[in-house]
Design a protein around this motif. Structure first.
Motif, PDB file in Angstrom:
ATOM      1  N   CYS A  54      12.135  21.685  -5.482  1.00 52.76           N
ATOM      2  CA  CYS A  54      13.167  21.829  -4.453  1.00 52.76           C
ATOM      3  C   CYS A  54      14.506  21.345  -5.003  1.00 52.76           C
ATOM      4  N   ILE A  55      15.563  21.978  -4.549  1.00 60.13           N
ATOM      5  CA  ILE A  55      16.917  21.533  -4.865  1.00 60.13           C
ATOM      6  C   ILE A  55      17.620  21.228  -3.549  1.00 60.13           C
ATOM      7  N   LEU A  56      18.088  19.994  -3.419  1.00 55.05           N
ATOM      8  CA  LEU A  56      18.860  19.593  -2.251  1.00 55.05           C
ATOM      9  C   LEU A  56      20.255  19.196  -2.710  1.00 55.05           C
ATOM     10  N   SER A  67      28.341  20.532  -3.406  1.00 59.19           N
ATOM     11  CA  SER A  67      27.573  20.879  -4.608  1.00 59.19           C
ATOM     12  C   SER A  67      26.731  22.138  -4.463  1.00 59.19           C
ATOM     13  N   GLU A  68      27.043  22.977  -3.493  1.00 58.19           N
ATOM     14  CA  GLU A  68      26.238  24.186  -3.293  1.00 58.19           C
ATOM     15  C   GLU A  68      26.314  25.120  -4.489  1.00 58.19           C
ATOM     16  N   GLN A  69      27.501  25.269  -5.070  1.00 60.69           N
ATOM     17  CA  GLN A  69      27.640  26.162  -6.218  1.00 60.69           C
ATOM     18  C   GLN A  69      26.863  25.639  -7.430  1.00 60.69           C
ATOM     19  N   LYS A  70      26.846  24.326  -7.611  1.00 65.55           N
ATOM     20  CA  LYS A  70      26.032  23.742  -8.684  1.00 65.55           C
ATOM     21  C   LYS A  70      24.564  24.096  -8.498  1.00 65.55           C
ATOM     22  N   SER A  71      24.122  24.030  -7.249  1.00 64.23           N
ATOM     23  CA  SER A  71      22.726  24.383  -6.939  1.00 64.23           C
ATOM     24  C   SER A  71      22.458  25.839  -7.287  1.00 64.23           C
ATOM     25  N   THR A  87      14.573  17.522   8.980  1.00 69.62           N
ATOM     26  CA  THR A  87      13.929  18.570   9.762  1.00 69.62           C
ATOM     27  C   THR A  87      12.702  18.064  10.505  1.00 69.62           C
ATOM     28  N   ASN A  88      12.424  18.680  11.658  1.00 63.58           N
ATOM     29  CA  ASN A  88      11.186  18.397  12.370  1.00 63.58           C
ATOM     30  C   ASN A  88      10.209  19.568  12.273  1.00 63.58           C
ATOM     31  N   LYS A  89      10.539  20.543  11.407  1.00 63.67           N
ATOM     32  CA  LYS A  89       9.672  21.710  11.197  1.00 63.67           C
ATOM     33  C   LYS A  89       8.559  21.347  10.209  1.00 63.67           C
ATOM     34  N   LYS A  90       7.319  21.619  10.588  1.00 59.13           N
ATOM     35  CA  LYS A  90       6.181  21.274   9.727  1.00 59.13           C
ATOM     36  C   LYS A  90       6.261  21.961   8.373  1.00 59.13           C
ATOM     37  N   ALA A  91       6.638  23.252   8.373  1.00 54.01           N
ATOM     38  CA  ALA A  91       6.665  24.023   7.130  1.00 54.01           C
ATOM     39  C   ALA A  91       7.689  23.457   6.152  1.00 54.01           C
ATOM     40  N   ARG A  92       8.851  23.089   6.662  1.00 56.50           N
ATOM     41  CA  ARG A  92       9.879  22.533   5.769  1.00 56.50           C
ATOM     42  C   ARG A  92       9.490  21.155   5.259  1.00 56.50           C
ATOM     43  N   ARG A  93       8.919  20.356   6.137  1.00 53.13           N
ATOM     44  CA  ARG A  93       8.471  19.035   5.695  1.00 53.13           C
ATOM     45  C   ARG A  93       7.391  19.177   4.622  1.00 53.13           C
ATOM     46  N   PHE A  94       6.494  20.150   4.816  1.00 51.20           N
ATOM     47  CA  PHE A  94       5.418  20.360   3.852  1.00 51.20           C
ATOM     48  C   PHE A  94       5.980  20.714   2.474  1.00 51.20           C
ATOM     49  N   ILE A  95       6.944  21.625   2.427  1.00 53.91           N
ATOM     50  CA  ILE A  95       7.454  22.076   1.130  1.00 53.91           C
ATOM     51  C   ILE A  95       8.250  20.966   0.442  1.00 53.91           C
ATOM     52  N   LEU A  96       8.909  20.101   1.238  1.00 52.32           N
ATOM     53  CA  LEU A  96       9.630  18.968   0.657  1.00 52.32           C
ATOM     54  C   LEU A  96       8.675  17.923   0.096  1.00 52.32           C
ATOM     55  N   GLU A  97       7.475  17.844   0.660  1.00 51.98           N
ATOM     56  CA  GLU A  97       6.462  16.918   0.151  1.00 51.98           C
ATOM     57  C   GLU A  97       5.646  17.530  -0.980  1.00 51.98           C
ATOM     58  N   GLN A  98       5.556  18.860  -1.001  1.00 54.17           N
ATOM     59  CA  GLN A  98       4.707  19.572  -1.958  1.00 54.17           C
ATOM     60  C   GLN A  98       5.282  19.539  -3.371  1.00 54.17           C
ATOM     61  N   TYR A  99       6.599  19.601  -3.487  1.00 51.34           N
ATOM     62  CA  TYR A  99       7.237  19.802  -4.787  1.00 51.34           C
ATOM     63  C   TYR A  99       8.173  18.654  -5.160  1.00 51.34           C
ATOM     64  N   PRO A 100       8.380  18.451  -6.475  1.00 54.10           N
ATOM     65  CA  PRO A 100       9.424  17.503  -6.893  1.00 54.10           C
ATOM     66  C   PRO A 100      10.792  17.980  -6.419  1.00 54.10           C
ATOM     67  N   ILE A 101      11.700  17.038  -6.211  1.00 53.70           N
ATOM     68  CA  ILE A 101      13.018  17.345  -5.662  1.00 53.70           C
ATOM     69  C   ILE A 101      14.105  16.951  -6.642  1.00 53.70           C
ATOM     70  N   ILE A 102      15.002  17.899  -6.907  1.00 54.72           N
ATOM     71  CA  ILE A 102      16.230  17.599  -7.652  1.00 54.72           C
ATOM     72  C   ILE A 102      17.355  17.505  -6.627  1.00 54.72           C
ATOM     73  N   GLU A 103      18.020  16.349  -6.583  1.00 50.41           N
ATOM     74  CA  GLU A 103      19.137  16.160  -5.664  1.00 50.41           C
ATOM     75  C   GLU A 103      20.451  16.262  -6.440  1.00 50.41           C
ATOM     76  N   ILE A 104      21.335  17.107  -5.927  1.00 49.53           N
ATOM     77  CA  ILE A 104      22.624  17.342  -6.588  1.00 49.53           C
ATOM     78  C   ILE A 104      23.735  16.867  -5.659  1.00 49.53           C
TER      79      ILE A 104
END
Length: 298
Positions: free
Chosen positions: A37-39, A44-48, A186-203
């Motif tokens: 994931c990239i947050l 920094s949207e263009q960097k992403s 987010t309170n959406k289960k799907a989004r929370r799942f994907i944020l927990e599923q993968y490593p996150i790069i924060e920019i």
């Protein structure tokens, strides 16, 4: 980068690690994590976008043939990935920019994943990458680039989305999810799942950081131990696109070369591929013997 031309690269190139002594080493996220994931913050949207395009192009570049299809789930009106869209005419770039299109594409990918798990994956071939190394008939890979601020939406069941993401890696699908850092609330289960599923790069405006995750635990410790910064590589993406397109065209020319004789004689055991008796330059065979008893139709 890969065992052979049909394997998915074992490391996903995302930039460079730079330690305090200005030593550079490639930042490779393990393919086994299935994605990342990239947050980004508001500045920094263009960097992403640049990181995503660079990563996707490196994946295409690492494969000797056009065997990766890029699927974008993003409802932005302005084109976000102009370099990746260059592969649209090759059928390698597809974008779902509305709810209905996203739901349709999601269903297609869901069917592909189900078919692969049901028919192709075994205890010997646990993933499509392994299957492609062992099988004469190769399956393509799918790169899913998902804007978490847009998708999944109300048309797509969160349960179905979570099930697909859980099965995606083995089925030959790699995920890059992205969004503004506010999606962490987010309170959406799907989004929370994907944020927990993968490593996150924060920019952020001033820094890029890899957050600790079970799939990159050793890498995170290495970065902390050596006080490494992560830097994006500012490559000539236009040149990479040109080189990849030239490679695809050369491959198409080779595949379009015709034998002077090609007679269908059957199919593969699964019925997916026609088998022809061929003679000519493409098959590199010019002579044949036909044998059989009298009256058998030689």
């Amino acid at each position: 980068m890969k065992k052979n031309e049909h394997s998915f690269p074992f490391g996903i190139y995302c930039g460079e690690l730079v330690d305090k002594n200005e030593n550079f080493i490639p930042l490779l996220l393990p393919e086994t994590s299935g994605g990342f994931c990239i947050l980004f913050d508001d500045d920094s949207e263009q960097k992403s976008n640049n990181l995503i395009e660079n990563t996707a192009l490196k994946l295409l570049e690492a494969n000797s043939s056009a065997n990766i299809e890029i699927n974008i789930f993003d409802y932005s009106i302005r084109k976000r990935f102009s370099h990746l869209s260059s592969f649209k005419t090759e059928g390698l770039y597809k974008i779902a920019n509305k709810s209905q299109l996203s739901n349709q594409k999601f269903t297609e990918l869901e069917d592909i994943a189900f078919k692969r798990h049901d028919e192709l994956l075994t205890s010997k071939n646990r993933t499509i990458s392994i299957y492609n190394q062992n099988s004469k008939y190769k399956e393509i890979y799918y790169l899913l680039i998902i804007n978490l601020e847009d998708f999944p939406d109300d048309l797509t069941s969160e349960k179905r989305f979570i099930e697909l993401i859980s099965a995606a890696h083995e089925a030959g699908m790699y995920v890059i999810a992205f969004g503004n850092k506010d999606v962490k609330r987010t309170n959406k289960k799907a989004r929370r799942f994907i944020l927990e599923q993968y490593p996150i790069i924060e920019i952020s405006k001033d820094k890029i950081a890899l957050k600790a995750h079970k799939s990159v635990e050793q890498l995170s410790k290495l970065i902390d131990k050596h006080e490494c910064d992560i830097k994006l590589v500012n490559e000539d993406l236009g040149l990479i696109v040109e080189n990849i397109l030239n490679k695809i065209q050369r491959g198409n020319n080779e595949n379009n070369e015709q034998d002077f004789l090609s007679v269908p004689i059957g199919t593969s055991l699964d019925g997916r591929v026609n088998i022809n008796f061929t003679l000519g330059r493409f098959s590199d065979s010019y002579n044949a013997f036909i044998t059989g008893m009298a009256g058998k139709g030689k």
